[in-house]
Design an enzyme around this catalytic site. Structure first.
Site, PDB file in Angstrom:
ATOM      1  N   HIS A 184     -15.734   1.384  -3.919  1.00 56.26           N
ATOM      2  CA  HIS A 184     -14.300   1.317  -3.664  1.00 56.26           C
ATOM      3  C   HIS A 184     -13.903   0.044  -2.926  1.00 56.26           C
ATOM      4  O   HIS A 184     -12.727  -0.316  -2.885  1.00 56.26           O
ATOM      5  CB  HIS A 184     -13.869   2.548  -2.864  1.00 56.26           C
ATOM      6  CG  HIS A 184     -12.417   2.847  -2.935  1.00 56.26           C
ATOM      7  ND1 HIS A 184     -11.758   3.084  -4.121  1.00 56.26           N
ATOM      8  CD2 HIS A 184     -11.471   2.938  -1.968  1.00 56.26           C
ATOM      9  CE1 HIS A 184     -10.490   3.322  -3.882  1.00 56.26           C
ATOM     10  NE2 HIS A 184     -10.274   3.236  -2.586  1.00 56.26           N
ATOM     11  N   TYR A 211       0.852  -1.207   0.000  1.00 59.17           N
ATOM     12  CA  TYR A 211       0.000   0.000   0.000  1.00 59.17           C
ATOM     13  C   TYR A 211       0.882   1.250   0.000  1.00 59.17           C
ATOM     14  O   TYR A 211       0.929   1.969  -0.956  1.00 59.17           O
ATOM     15  CB  TYR A 211      -0.948  -0.015   1.198  1.00 59.17           C
ATOM     16  CG  TYR A 211      -1.960   1.101   1.154  1.00 59.17           C
ATOM     17  CD1 TYR A 211      -3.078   1.016   0.328  1.00 59.17           C
ATOM     18  CD2 TYR A 211      -1.792   2.252   1.915  1.00 59.17           C
ATOM     19  CE1 TYR A 211      -4.010   2.039   0.266  1.00 59.17           C
ATOM     20  CE2 TYR A 211      -2.718   3.290   1.870  1.00 59.17           C
ATOM     21  CZ  TYR A 211      -3.824   3.179   1.044  1.00 59.17           C
ATOM     22  OH  TYR A 211      -4.743   4.200   0.983  1.00 59.17           O
ATOM     23  N   ASP A 269     -17.715   3.519  -7.698  1.00 59.37           N
ATOM     24  CA  ASP A 269     -16.562   3.971  -6.915  1.00 59.37           C
ATOM     25  C   ASP A 269     -16.498   5.497  -6.989  1.00 59.37           C
ATOM     26  O   ASP A 269     -16.070   6.058  -7.989  1.00 59.37           O
ATOM     27  CB  ASP A 269     -15.267   3.354  -7.442  1.00 59.37           C
ATOM     28  CG  ASP A 269     -14.079   3.622  -6.511  1.00 59.37           C
ATOM     29  OD1 ASP A 269     -14.213   4.486  -5.621  1.00 59.37           O
ATOM     30  OD2 ASP A 269     -13.046   2.972  -6.670  1.00 59.37           O
TER      31      ASP A 269
END
Length: 694
Positions: free
Chosen positions: A666, A468, A631
């Site tokens: 999302h 990430y 999203d």
């Protein structure tokens, strides 16, 4: 010429991609002209974009249908997924509340019982909110007297939410319904609660338009939303977010404002002081990350990284809030302080040591009472409650074992097993090792490697590397049925604690921000190089995956080092680093990334922006981009434009696909059925291109 034509088909090996027309859109960034030929894909409502989406999804599904073992992947995933998942009980009023999913239910059901292990009854079943299971339960809070519950729901994965209020005794919904809530908590005081919302958006642009002028309101039970009291709005700063919280004794209102995803300013109002009719400044913003833990009488306990990159706890007197008057309660340590819970009149501090949880209990004066003994390398949570609590129910999880619920006695500090999941595999067959490697600039970076026991360094192991690396978010051990499937098939799941996260405090975060963002990509590339160098695997056996900011990570790494990876799985990624700030909440990320509106920021953003670093004639990894039609966090245009450009540019034999989910956003609240379908396609694609067979 229409946007989609049968003549406009590009053929590559044995599959065909729809070819979209290219438009002559060119932007001038501080004297540099940048073309954006697929700008039209930003309009997700146009018939032409929808036609492109349908055509791309058909190509993807046709390709996936040719994978001979796809059905067996789904069958095994369903078997692994199908076990009861029970959360930790939390006491509110006369009841203990907990979530449970029987196995394959689309959404976990909220139950309650009068004792922690008593006979439960259904309190809220989100599966009944929509036939498709795509309506999810969000924030849930109870009034202090336990009479009312307020909760948020989200539909089809959107960030937009609605609030409802329930009478706890009868489980009947009241007339209250609040709309256009986003990035908000619900904080009770007396017969109502505080929440944050935006003005009603235009229906056509509600999933893409920039969100501005967030406002805080107080809603009194039983009154219509239009009568809610406006508590706060900043008319001079449209791009600030604001939330109001209430201390447990309801004495203090705490207003927290931010200019993005990093940095806050704290204001307060003492409701026992009739002379204070508005908010007063407690901690000036926006250079640090302060947050109020609770009040100790008329003073406030605050978690802050001011002059303490690894965080400390201080006591602030609102009457004399100058920094020189702050009293340090728990000083900064070598390990980073991630969270402070309070329960039973105690402070429960959660630290990270090399990305694994350590928990310590202190009294309000800062005296250490004991360390909470945890089972091993993993992640623990749930150390928060009320002052009258004598025990808490907390969870502990690792990469190879699902969350286990423990009973924590606040007085003694002892943990005892409360609930262990009855999984359909043997956790003892798997293991997690932590290794450290040296990144490009000499920085030591940790990585977790999880696999079946007994894996040999034969240079040919299939590996999926996940990362990430941003927004001060730590990558700590956590269980995933989907990842377990890959391990079961002989794969190794690798998680890298990249710079940009909070694993080693604010210094680690800042080392991966703005002009230093390349450090994050270097760390991730360094992880792959380490696994090759140590003969764990080779580039033909490496898959990489990340979502959101992690999708940006994958996009950047596959464009910088395409030969190092065989499979790339960028999910809901920020791929256009020159225009992200123009959509929904994207402006808030400028404190993390910088912005192309600034000439100096543009210089480094354009160097790594995934969309702008694809080059024709390059052989890219087998790629499956994933996004979703609802999203409104990272709008799908990022993935649309990246996929179209990648298909046009790729000169190698590997497939380049985009999978566009419908009635999803999302990621939050995604129903189990969609999670299994997505995991089926991801692992089928990955294993097929890595040369694996179930």
């Amino acid at each position: 010429m229409s946007l989609m034509t049968m003549e406009g088909i590009a053929q590559q090996k044995n599959w065909q991609y729809p070819v979209a027309k290219k438009v002559d859109t060119v932007d001038d960034y501080h004297g540099t002209r940048i073309p954006d030929p697929y700008r039209w894909l930003e309009d997700d409502h146009s018939a032409e974009t929808k036609a492109w989406v349908d055509a791309e999804n058909k190509v993807t599904q046709d390709y996936l249908a040719t994978i001979p073992f796809r059905a067996s992947v789904k069958k095994r995933l369903e078997e692994l997924w199908n076990y009861p998942k029970t959360g930790a009980p939390v006491k509110h009023g006369n009841y203990y509340y907990f979530f449970k999913n029987d196995g394959l239910q689309n959404q976990a059901v909220l139950y309650r019982s009068t004792t922690p292990d008593g006979t439960p009854e259904v309190f809220i079943d989100p599966n009944k909110l929509s036939a498709s299971g795509t309506t999810a339960l969000g924030t849930l809070t109870f009034s202090k007297d336990g009479k009312y519950a307020a909760y948020l729901i989200a539909k089809a994965g959107s960030d937009w939410q609605e609030a409802y209020v329930m009478d706890v005794a009868t489980r009947q919904l009241l007339s209250d319904k609040l709309e256009w809530i986003k990035f908000s908590g619900l904080s009770w005081r007396g017969d109502g609660f505080y929440y944050s919302r935006y003005d009603k958006p235009d229906e056509q642009s509600k999933l893409s338009k920039k969100n501005e002028f967030q406002k805080v309101y107080f809603h009194k039970i039983g009154q219509p939303q239009e009568q809610d009291e406006l508590i706060y709005v900043d008319k001079d700063h449209p791009l600030r977010n604001a939330t109001v919280g209430v201390t447990e004794d309801e004495r203090f209102l705490i207003l927290s404002t931010s200019e993005g995803t990093s940095g806050r300013e704290i204001w307060y109002r003492d409701m026992q002081n009739p002379a204070q009719t508005s908010f007063s400044l407690l901690v000036k913003g926006f250079a640090n990350e302060p947050s109020v833990i609770d009040n100790d009488g008329g003073k406030l306990l605050v978690l802050t990284n001011h002059q303490a990159p690894n965080y400390k706890v201080v006591l602030i007197d609102p009457a004399n809030p100058a920094e020189s008057n702050w009293k340090v309660i728990v000083p900064e340590k070598k390990e980073v302080l991630q969270n402070v819970g309070d329960a039973g009149g105690k402070l429960l501090l959660s630290y990270l040591k090399d990305a694994s949880t350590r928990v310590y209990q202190y009294d309000y004066s800062g005296r250490l009472e004991h360390e909470v003994k945890l089972p091993g390398i993993g992640t623990a949570g749930g150390f928060n409650g009320r002052k009258e609590d004598q025990e808490l129910f907390v969870t502990y999880t690792s990469f190879v074992a699902p969350p286990t619920v423990y009973r924590y006695d606040i007085k003694t500090g002892k943990m005892s097993l409360f609930n262990k999941a009855a999984v359909k595999f043997n956790p003892d067959d798997y293991e997690t090792k932590q290794v450290f490697f040296t990144s490009k600039d000499g920085t030591k970076v940790p990585m977790f490697l999880s696999s079946r026991k007994g894996m040999k360094n034969n240079g040919n192991n299939p590996v999926l590397i996940y990362g990430y690396g941003g927004f001060n978010i730590a990558q700590t051990p956590g269980f995933s049925v989907s990842n377990l499937y890959f391990m079961e098939q002989g794969g190794t799941y690798a998680v890298v604690a990249l710079r940009g996260g909070s694993e080693y405090g604010e210094a680690w975060h800042k080392a991966g921000m703005k002009e230093k963002k390349q450090n994050v990509f270097d760390d991730f590339i360094g992880a792959a190089e380490y696994l090759v160098k140590t003969k764990y695997t080779n580039p033909a056996k490496i898959a990489i995956r990340g979502g959101s900011n992690g999708g940006l990570l994958i996009g950047a790494c596959m464009t910088q080092r395409p030969e190092l990876f065989k499979v790339a799985l960028p999910a809901v990624g920020v791929m256009d680093m020159l225009r992200f700030q123009k959509f929904t909440i994207g402006w808030a990320w400028a404190v993390e990334y910088g912005s192309s509106d600034n000439a100096e920021d543009f210089k480094y953003l354009v160097k790594y922006s995934p969309l702008h670093n694809l080059k024709k004639g390059v052989a890219y990894p087998a790629t499956m981009v994933t996004t979703a039609d609802h999203d409104d966090r990272v709008v799908p245009a990022h993935s649309f434009k990246f996929a179209a450009t990648l298909q046009e540019s790729n000169a190698g034999p590997n497939p380049v696909l985009i999978r566009i989910e419908t009635q999803a956003g999302h990621g939050a609240g995604k129903p189990t059925s969609k999670l299994i379908e997505e995991a089926t396609d991801m692992w089928s694609f990955t294993m097929y291109n890595l040369g694996m067979k179930p």
